[in-house]
Scaffold this motif. Structure first.
Motif, PDB file in Angstrom:
ATOM      1  N   LEU A 175       0.825  -1.213   0.000  1.00 60.75           N
ATOM      2  CA  LEU A 175       0.000   0.000   0.000  1.00 60.75           C
ATOM      3  C   LEU A 175       0.859   1.263   0.000  1.00 60.75           C
ATOM      4  O   LEU A 175       0.596   2.211  -0.736  1.00 60.75           O
ATOM      5  CB  LEU A 175      -0.928  -0.019   1.225  1.00 60.75           C
ATOM      6  CG  LEU A 175      -1.774   1.230   1.426  1.00 60.75           C
ATOM      7  CD1 LEU A 175      -2.705   1.471   0.246  1.00 60.75           C
ATOM      8  CD2 LEU A 175      -2.587   1.132   2.720  1.00 60.75           C
ATOM      9  N   ILE A 176       1.897   1.256   0.821  1.00 57.90           N
ATOM     10  CA  ILE A 176       2.738   2.462   0.937  1.00 57.90           C
ATOM     11  C   ILE A 176       3.436   2.755  -0.394  1.00 57.90           C
ATOM     12  O   ILE A 176       3.420   3.875  -0.895  1.00 57.90           O
ATOM     13  CB  ILE A 176       3.753   2.287   2.085  1.00 57.90           C
ATOM     14  CG1 ILE A 176       2.965   2.271   3.399  1.00 57.90           C
ATOM     15  CG2 ILE A 176       4.827   3.376   2.064  1.00 57.90           C
ATOM     16  CD1 ILE A 176       3.753   1.837   4.598  1.00 57.90           C
ATOM     17  N   ASN A 177       3.995   1.705  -0.990  1.00 53.53           N
ATOM     18  CA  ASN A 177       4.655   1.894  -2.286  1.00 53.53           C
ATOM     19  C   ASN A 177       3.662   2.375  -3.341  1.00 53.53           C
ATOM     20  O   ASN A 177       3.973   3.209  -4.185  1.00 53.53           O
ATOM     21  CB  ASN A 177       5.288   0.583  -2.750  1.00 53.53           C
ATOM     22  CG  ASN A 177       6.462   0.186  -1.872  1.00 53.53           C
ATOM     23  OD1 ASN A 177       6.967   1.026  -1.112  1.00 53.53           O
ATOM     24  ND2 ASN A 177       6.872  -1.060  -1.954  1.00 53.53           N
ATOM     25  N   GLU A 191       0.953   4.049  -2.848  1.00 46.85           N
ATOM     26  CA  GLU A 191       0.586   5.451  -2.576  1.00 46.85           C
ATOM     27  C   GLU A 191       1.656   6.393  -3.104  1.00 46.85           C
ATOM     28  O   GLU A 191       1.366   7.407  -3.720  1.00 46.85           O
ATOM     29  CB  GLU A 191       0.426   5.665  -1.055  1.00 46.85           C
ATOM     30  CG  GLU A 191      -0.782   4.969  -0.464  1.00 46.85           C
ATOM     31  CD  GLU A 191      -2.014   5.846  -0.531  1.00 46.85           C
ATOM     32  OE1 GLU A 191      -1.947   7.005  -0.111  1.00 46.85           O
ATOM     33  OE2 GLU A 191      -3.052   5.371  -1.050  1.00 46.85           O
ATOM     34  N   ILE A 192       2.905   6.046  -2.847  1.00 43.06           N
ATOM     35  CA  ILE A 192       4.008   6.915  -3.292  1.00 43.06           C
ATOM     36  C   ILE A 192       4.033   6.992  -4.818  1.00 43.06           C
ATOM     37  O   ILE A 192       4.142   8.064  -5.416  1.00 43.06           O
ATOM     38  CB  ILE A 192       5.364   6.394  -2.742  1.00 43.06           C
ATOM     39  CG1 ILE A 192       5.390   6.548  -1.219  1.00 43.06           C
ATOM     40  CG2 ILE A 192       6.541   7.120  -3.385  1.00 43.06           C
ATOM     41  CD1 ILE A 192       6.620   5.965  -0.543  1.00 43.06           C
ATOM     42  N   LEU A 250       1.237   9.045  -6.188  1.00 40.08           N
ATOM     43  CA  LEU A 250       1.501  10.475  -5.973  1.00 40.08           C
ATOM     44  C   LEU A 250       2.472  11.010  -7.029  1.00 40.08           C
ATOM     45  O   LEU A 250       2.292  12.093  -7.582  1.00 40.08           O
ATOM     46  CB  LEU A 250       2.086  10.682  -4.567  1.00 40.08           C
ATOM     47  CG  LEU A 250       2.427  12.123  -4.206  1.00 40.08           C
ATOM     48  CD1 LEU A 250       1.144  12.932  -3.974  1.00 40.08           C
ATOM     49  CD2 LEU A 250       3.294  12.180  -2.939  1.00 40.08           C
ATOM     50  N   MET A 251       3.493  10.205  -7.316  1.00 37.35           N
ATOM     51  CA  MET A 251       4.497  10.642  -8.297  1.00 37.35           C
ATOM     52  C   MET A 251       3.895  10.773  -9.700  1.00 37.35           C
ATOM     53  O   MET A 251       4.327  11.614 -10.482  1.00 37.35           O
ATOM     54  CB  MET A 251       5.639   9.612  -8.362  1.00 37.35           C
ATOM     55  CG  MET A 251       6.611   9.677  -7.220  1.00 37.35           C
ATOM     56  SD  MET A 251       7.877   8.423  -7.513  1.00 37.35           S
ATOM     57  CE  MET A 251       9.054   8.834  -6.237  1.00 37.35           C
ATOM     58  N   GLN A 308      11.298  11.496  -8.475  1.00 41.86           N
ATOM     59  CA  GLN A 308      10.119  11.544  -9.344  1.00 41.86           C
ATOM     60  C   GLN A 308      10.506  11.861 -10.792  1.00 41.86           C
ATOM     61  O   GLN A 308      10.003  11.247 -11.730  1.00 41.86           O
ATOM     62  CB  GLN A 308       9.149  12.612  -8.833  1.00 41.86           C
ATOM     63  CG  GLN A 308       7.855  12.638  -9.636  1.00 41.86           C
ATOM     64  CD  GLN A 308       7.072  13.927  -9.427  1.00 41.86           C
ATOM     65  OE1 GLN A 308       7.647  14.968  -9.107  1.00 41.86           O
ATOM     66  NE2 GLN A 308       5.764  13.853  -9.606  1.00 41.86           N
ATOM     67  N   ARG A 341      10.527  11.615  -2.181  1.00 45.95           N
ATOM     68  CA  ARG A 341       9.662  10.659  -2.889  1.00 45.95           C
ATOM     69  C   ARG A 341       8.188  11.029  -2.723  1.00 45.95           C
ATOM     70  O   ARG A 341       7.355  10.646  -3.532  1.00 45.95           O
ATOM     71  CB  ARG A 341       9.883   9.243  -2.362  1.00 45.95           C
ATOM     72  CG  ARG A 341      11.166   8.666  -2.840  1.00 45.95           C
ATOM     73  CD  ARG A 341      11.270   7.166  -2.642  1.00 45.95           C
ATOM     74  NE  ARG A 341      12.646   6.811  -2.949  1.00 45.95           N
ATOM     75  CZ  ARG A 341      13.624   6.670  -2.067  1.00 45.95           C
ATOM     76  NH1 ARG A 341      13.353   6.768  -0.778  1.00 45.95           N
ATOM     77  NH2 ARG A 341      14.844   6.423  -2.441  1.00 45.95           N
ATOM     78  N   LEU A 365       7.119  14.024  -2.702  1.00 47.85           N
ATOM     79  CA  LEU A 365       7.007  15.347  -3.304  1.00 47.85           C
ATOM     80  C   LEU A 365       6.958  16.438  -2.220  1.00 47.85           C
ATOM     81  O   LEU A 365       6.230  17.415  -2.340  1.00 47.85           O
ATOM     82  CB  LEU A 365       5.799  15.436  -4.246  1.00 47.85           C
ATOM     83  CG  LEU A 365       5.629  14.265  -5.237  1.00 47.85           C
ATOM     84  CD1 LEU A 365       4.488  14.540  -6.197  1.00 47.85           C
ATOM     85  CD2 LEU A 365       6.907  13.976  -6.010  1.00 47.85           C
ATOM     86  N   PHE A 380       1.624  13.859   4.149  1.00 45.73           N
ATOM     87  CA  PHE A 380       1.516  12.596   3.405  1.00 45.73           C
ATOM     88  C   PHE A 380       2.614  11.633   3.859  1.00 45.73           C
ATOM     89  O   PHE A 380       2.370  10.462   4.165  1.00 45.73           O
ATOM     90  CB  PHE A 380       1.639  12.911   1.898  1.00 45.73           C
ATOM     91  CG  PHE A 380       1.491  11.721   1.002  1.00 45.73           C
ATOM     92  CD1 PHE A 380       0.235  11.247   0.628  1.00 45.73           C
ATOM     93  CD2 PHE A 380       2.621  11.058   0.506  1.00 45.73           C
ATOM     94  CE1 PHE A 380       0.117  10.148  -0.212  1.00 45.73           C
ATOM     95  CE2 PHE A 380       2.496   9.962  -0.331  1.00 45.73           C
ATOM     96  CZ  PHE A 380       1.231   9.512  -0.692  1.00 45.73           C
ATOM     97  N   LEU A 413       2.296   7.994   5.901  1.00 44.60           N
ATOM     98  CA  LEU A 413       2.826   6.714   5.417  1.00 44.60           C
ATOM     99  C   LEU A 413       3.810   6.102   6.418  1.00 44.60           C
ATOM    100  O   LEU A 413       3.831   4.883   6.606  1.00 44.60           O
ATOM    101  CB  LEU A 413       3.509   6.900   4.055  1.00 44.60           C
ATOM    102  CG  LEU A 413       2.614   7.304   2.880  1.00 44.60           C
ATOM    103  CD1 LEU A 413       3.406   7.212   1.576  1.00 44.60           C
ATOM    104  CD2 LEU A 413       1.365   6.429   2.763  1.00 44.60           C
ATOM    105  N   MET A 423       1.798   4.457   9.021  1.00 39.39           N
ATOM    106  CA  MET A 423       1.243   3.190   8.494  1.00 39.39           C
ATOM    107  C   MET A 423       2.317   2.117   8.459  1.00 39.39           C
ATOM    108  O   MET A 423       2.091   0.957   8.805  1.00 39.39           O
ATOM    109  CB  MET A 423       0.731   3.405   7.054  1.00 39.39           C
ATOM    110  CG  MET A 423      -0.684   3.911   6.961  1.00 39.39           C
ATOM    111  SD  MET A 423      -1.042   4.523   5.289  1.00 39.39           S
ATOM    112  CE  MET A 423      -0.797   3.061   4.362  1.00 39.39           C
ATOM    113  N   SER A 456       8.820  -0.892   1.452  1.00 36.42           N
ATOM    114  CA  SER A 456       8.216   0.361   1.911  1.00 36.42           C
ATOM    115  C   SER A 456       9.157   1.143   2.831  1.00 36.42           C
ATOM    116  O   SER A 456       9.246   2.370   2.753  1.00 36.42           O
ATOM    117  CB  SER A 456       6.876   0.075   2.599  1.00 36.42           C
ATOM    118  OG  SER A 456       7.048  -0.903   3.587  1.00 36.42           O
ATOM    119  N   ASN A 515      11.517   2.999   0.621  1.00 39.36           N
ATOM    120  CA  ASN A 515      10.931   4.164  -0.037  1.00 39.36           C
ATOM    121  C   ASN A 515      10.729   5.326   0.940  1.00 39.36           C
ATOM    122  O   ASN A 515      10.828   6.488   0.555  1.00 39.36           O
ATOM    123  CB  ASN A 515       9.611   3.791  -0.701  1.00 39.36           C
ATOM    124  CG  ASN A 515       9.847   3.222  -2.100  1.00 39.36           C
ATOM    125  OD1 ASN A 515      10.852   3.555  -2.723  1.00 39.36           O
ATOM    126  ND2 ASN A 515       8.953   2.363  -2.565  1.00 39.36           N
TER     127      ASN A 515
END
Lengths: 564, 114
Positions: A24-26, A28-29, A32-33, A121, B20, B22, B27, B31, B34, B66, B69
């Motif tokens: 989920l986290i990946n 979401e990122i 967003l990008m 990004q 990452r 932005l 946000f 994360l 989470m 995760s 990231n």
């Protein structure tokens, strides 16, 4: 410059991306990008991804694929995508931290990688954009160079790739092959266009499957003609057998193949395929042997034809083409009366002797030289009508042949008018013979040209009636004045057990349409008398006279033809 | 309290992680929160305790993605090390490594609850 181009391209709408990532986290990122630039679809599992692909693949520009998914391995998903014709062309970028997996992914058709943790990004966006552009360009090229129906190369690009094939295989013997489906137009007519298209697709698939593996390339040149260029092989009969499949219960594909083996690389690519065509044509009428190979005899013939083409302009200049005249007699009166003559060209070649028009006319028709030859004959014939009028004191109409090539020439009417006007000959004396088959190709255009010729005073005879796909319905609607029954048609009627019923029907039909009938190739008194009895108006053939040079024709008229 | 500064103090590469995201702090922190509550930690602990290296590898590999990231370096580094050792099937003191991971996680979790 490049940037401007890229921007312009991406102006054509937002692209849609499928991101497959279970975390989920990946996810979401990543979303967003990407979301400001792309429409992003996401999938958490491999199965979900495959479902989305099935539904939406056509709208997607790219797939981002995580290799570690809870249900299916990313590698397996990649394999499935690339193995399915519907999804194979979708570019896939694999997201992984595992460098060992990269080789396998590349082998399976992944286009690029995005490492994990994700780079900046800008880098992610640049890689995605470059991949999409690359694939869109590739697709554009593909669409330009391929035949839409079969996906094979089209003619122009095929020749380019064939030249490239030579560069890749400079020393290896290579073959040029042409394959033609027999009576394809009949397949379309009988079973419908969709069925015809299916036949073409199937043939394309079979050919590609057979020769694609050995670096061969295939093209659909036109409707039902395929070209193959591949390293030399010896299994052409098997390839042809593979193509000649049964389709449904009542149709089997039949085709013929011409093979020019071990091509001579000093000759142009297109000519190599001319040779393959010659080989294919050599088996055109044979049922059993459907693969023809280009051989020495064909080569000799080709050299001979080349010689004729080379000598053409000298022949025109030196008046080597001689016009012969064969009389046509009106057989309606008790005694036949000279009605007109047909102008027939012969070539008196200084080295090769007298050459039959059956040899050089089809050749000149192929490359357009016929226009020059025809206009030469028309001028000679028009001048001859005038000369006879002066010397014999009578006007003898002459019919000339008008090739289908001439009919596509817009200034035809003007040219004919100029010729007859300059010779001082009335149009009613300059008859035009137009072959029956010309009417079946590009019918509307031909009919409109013929109609304008007729409107301007020329008399039109439909030549060679009974040789092609003669349609009785057609003669009722065409703008013609006379029907000229082909020699072969007459011969068939009088062969073995004489059966003139068809002849009689055609003559009656012509009469009912107000057309006069001319029978050519009449050789015996019996034929002449029968035709006369059936109501045929004009007869031409050896029974009266063979074609004669102008002077001999003049003598013939003086000695044998009474005035009407 | 979970803040960028607090994370930075505990060794997270917040510049990279935020980049990452932005530079959207809220946000990013959402994360991170989470991530620290990810059930994968429990799976990893259970697998290491029971000696199930395959399950341990899968759990560690998933966490690594995760954590990397988000650039939560204090946990990411031992998780990545654990993942690679498990991938290679090597013998190691996995329980001790797990302990380090959980300790680091605990420190970060304390921020969330503080």
């Amino acid at each position: 410059m490049l940037d401007g181009y890229q921007e312009a391209k991406f102006d054509h709408g937002r692209r849609r991306i499928l991101a497959v990532e279970d975390d989920l986290i990946n996810r979401e990122i990543l979303s967003l990008m990407l979301r400001d630039t792309y429409d992003v679809l996401t999938a958490e599992t491999g199965r979900q991804a495959l479902e989305l692909l099935e539904k939406d693949c056509g709208t997607l520009s790219l797939m981002l694929l995580d290799l570690n998914l809870p249900d299916l391995k990313g590698i397996d998903i990649l394999r499935r995508i690339k193995g399915n014709a519907l999804t194979a062309r979708l570019p896939v970028i694999v997201m992984t931290a595992d460098q060992d997996a990269e080789v396998e992914c590349l082998t399976l058709g992944a286009t690029d990688f995005i490492s994990k943790p994700y780079p900046k990004q800008e880098i992610v966006l640049a890689r995605i954009r470059r991949t999409i552009e690359l694939f869109e360009d590739r697709d554009l090229i593909r669409r330009t160079e391929r035949d839409q129906l079969t996906g094979l190369y089209n003619r122009e690009f095929f020749y380019r790739y064939a030249a490239q094939h030579d560069e890749y295989h400079p020393e290896e013997p290579t073959d040029a092959i042409m394959l033609d489906i027999n009576h394809f137009h009949m397949i379309n007519e009988r079973y419908g266009r969709d069925f015809g298209d299916r036949v073409l697709k199937l043939v394309a698939e079979k050919l590609l499957a057979k020769v694609g593996d050995s670096d061969g390339i295939v093209c659909r040149r036109e409707d039902d003609t395929f070209l193959i260029y591949c390293l030399h092989r010896s299994d052409y009969r098997q390839i042809l057998d593979g193509v000649c499949m049964q389709m449904g219960t009542d149709y089997q594909i039949r085709a013929r193949m011409g093979v020019y083996q071990d091509v001579d690389r000093s000759i142009e690519m297109e000519r190599r395929f001319d040779r393959a065509k010659q080989a294919a044509d050599s088996v055109k009428n044979s049922y059993s042997q459907s693969v023809g190979f280009y051989d020495d005899a064909m080569h000799e013939k080709e050299l001979f034809m080349e010689q004729l083409l080379e000598d053409f302009h000298t022949a025109i200049r030196e008046k080597q083409f001689t016009v012969y005249y064969q009389p046509k007699f009106d057989v309606r009166p008790e005694e036949p009366v000279l009605n007109s003559a047909e102008a027939l060209v012969r070539w008196r070649h200084p080295r090769l002797g007298l050459i039959s028009p059956g040899v050089f006319i089809p050749l000149f028709e192929q490359n357009g030289l016929i226009r020059e030859l025809d206009s030469y004959v028309w001028r000679e014939a028009a001048a001859q009508i005038r000369a006879w009028e002066e010397r014999l004191g009578r006007r003898i109409p002459v019919s000339v042949n008008v090739s289908r090539i001439d009919l596509n020439d817009p200034p035809l009417l003007k040219m004919l008018e100029k010729i007859v006007d300059e010779a001082g000959v009335g149009r009613e004396s300059f008859l035009l013979e137009i072959t029956e088959s010309a009417y079946t190709e590009n019918a509307e255009q031909i009919i409109s040209v013929v109609r304008s010729l007729r409107k301007n005073g020329f008399f039109i005879e439909m030549d060679d009636f009974g040789t092609g796909y003669s349609s009785l319905n057609m003669i009722a609607t065409l703008p013609i004045d006379a029907l000229k029954l082909d020699m072969q048609f007459i011969r068939t009627a009088f062969r073995d057990r004489k059966d003139t019923r068809l002849l009689e029907t055609v003559i009656r039909l012509a009469q009912s349409l107000g057309l006069s009938t001319v029978a050519e190739g009449v050789e015996t008194a019996e034929q002449m008398l029968t035709l006369k009895a059936l109501g045929c108006d004009v007869v031409q053939g050896y029974y009266f006279s063979k074609p004669l040079p102008a002077e001999e024709f003049e003598t013939f008229v003086r000695e044998k033809c009474r005035r009407p | 309290m979970l803040t960028i500064d607090a994370l930075r103090r505990l060794g997270a590469n917040t510049e990279e992680g935020l980049g990452r995201c932005l530079n959207n702090e809220a946000f990013y922190l959402r994360l991170v929160n989470m991530s620290l509550h990810d059930a994968g930690f429990d799976k990893l602990a259970a697998a290491v305790e029971s000696g199930d290296r395959k399950a341990a590898f899968e759990a560690a590999h998933a966490l690594k993605g995760s954590l990397g990231n988000l650039a939560l370096t204090p946990i990411y580094t031992p998780v990545a090390e654990l993942t690679e050792l498990l991938r290679g099937g090597q013998d190691a003191d996995y329980k001790a490594m797990l302990e380090t991971i959980l300790l680091q996680r605990g420190a970060l979790l304390a921020l969330c609850e503080g």
